[in-house]
Design an enzyme around this catalytic site. Sequence first.
Site, PDB file in Angstrom:
ATOM      1  N   ALA A 200       0.736  -1.091  -0.240  1.00 40.18           N
ATOM      2  CA  ALA A 200       0.456  -0.220   0.342  1.00 40.18           C
ATOM      3  C   ALA A 200       0.981   1.038   0.083  1.00 40.18           C
ATOM      4  O   ALA A 200       0.205   2.453  -0.250  1.00 40.18           O
ATOM      5  CB  ALA A 200      -1.460  -0.279   0.847  1.00 40.18           C
ATOM      6  N   CYS A 325      16.029   0.198   1.051  1.00 36.01           N
ATOM      7  CA  CYS A 325      16.445  -0.153   2.443  1.00 36.01           C
ATOM      8  C   CYS A 325      17.900  -0.577   2.489  1.00 36.01           C
ATOM      9  O   CYS A 325      18.711  -1.048   3.402  1.00 36.01           O
ATOM     10  CB  CYS A 325      16.014  -1.445   1.926  1.00 36.01           C
ATOM     11  SG  CYS A 325      13.745  -1.550   0.883  1.00 36.01           S
TER      12      CYS A 325
END
Length: 387
Positions: A200, A325
């Site tokens: 999302a 990341c």
Amino acid sequence: MRIYFDHNATTPVDPAVAEAVARVMTDTFGNASSVHHFGQQAKAVLDEARSAVASLIAAEPSEIVFTSGGTESDNFALRGVAEALEPTGRRHLIASSIEHEAVLVTLRALARRGWRTTLLSVDQSGIVKPEALAEAMTDDTAIVSVMHANNEIGTIQPITELARLAHGRGALFHTDAVQSIGKIPVDVRALGVDLLSLSAHKFNGPKGVGALWIKRGARVTSVMTGGKHERSRRAGTENVAGIAGLGVAAQLAARKVTTESSRLGPLRNRLEENILAKVSGTAINGVREPRVPNTTNISFEAVEAESLLIALDLEGVAVSTGSACSSGTLEPSHVLRAMGLPSPRTQNSIRMSLGAGNTEDEVDYVVSKLPAIVEKLRSLTGTRARA
Ligand code: PLP
């Protein structure tokens, strides 16, 4: 002035999404498994979100399993299929070398436990070649996982063709569509895949919620064990408020994806073309097409990407090096490395990813700042671009 050009890392939450999350959190606190009124209210929220997510990707609501996001969905797909097909003797797993860590590290973990794994190499185009997959497939391949759009360079992979090849040898096909959902239309039947991951927060929804689409009949073992939630496919009391936010984000994405992608493509091209024209020693990483319309990854000869990122941040512009990341480390991007780019270029490259709210004025501001920033960084290190 603050300009956000890092939408592939995460996107701002749409106000309608935030409103839905807040409303459900306060008004719909029931446990969706409870039979009483409060539980049924929560279940209705899940049902509505499930339909919205299904309709975004042209799937059936019963095929959607809510998860905690892209990382969990990728783990679920790979570990779930590996385990489900283990008794059949299919103990070979294939992925591309430019996958997100959620796939690559999971594959490594499975390799330590005895599965055979193959990573498909890519060339400087950043596109996985069907011939490479055809060569790697064996009769004991359980699953092939190739992402729909790459998070760092935006290239779109030939999923339909790759999935057909995998099916030809009896393997399942998973695609990580975390970076394509909301940017281009996605239709699971047209792609011909068996499993698809989405998250999302990459399309104006909340963080920590996503879904795995599992085609009806595909054999996948649950990796989160416990209660019978999500038709016994993923145990754990559902994150009802987060899922409501995902549902609203899915509705908005379905409504806006075509207009937004035709708005962002020209904006990204304007950014890219002006940088190439005004800053010497620059080049685009990966092919220009097929690419998601919001992403560009550009190398700046003789400039340390981290220094460029910091200098741009000081001017109010947020970009990234490699994937979110791995930023915070000075590791060169595994994607650019896998594409065979030479080592200075893997460390000279930044990603700019546009999204809702970005304007031509913002693009022009960044273009106006870059030549001087790059010149200064080059003069500090005493290096110059050749071109
Ligand atoms: N897959 C891809 C391609 C991504 O870009 C990301 C996030 O950067 C993920 C998976 C992980 O998703 P999440 O942040 O929802 O765990």
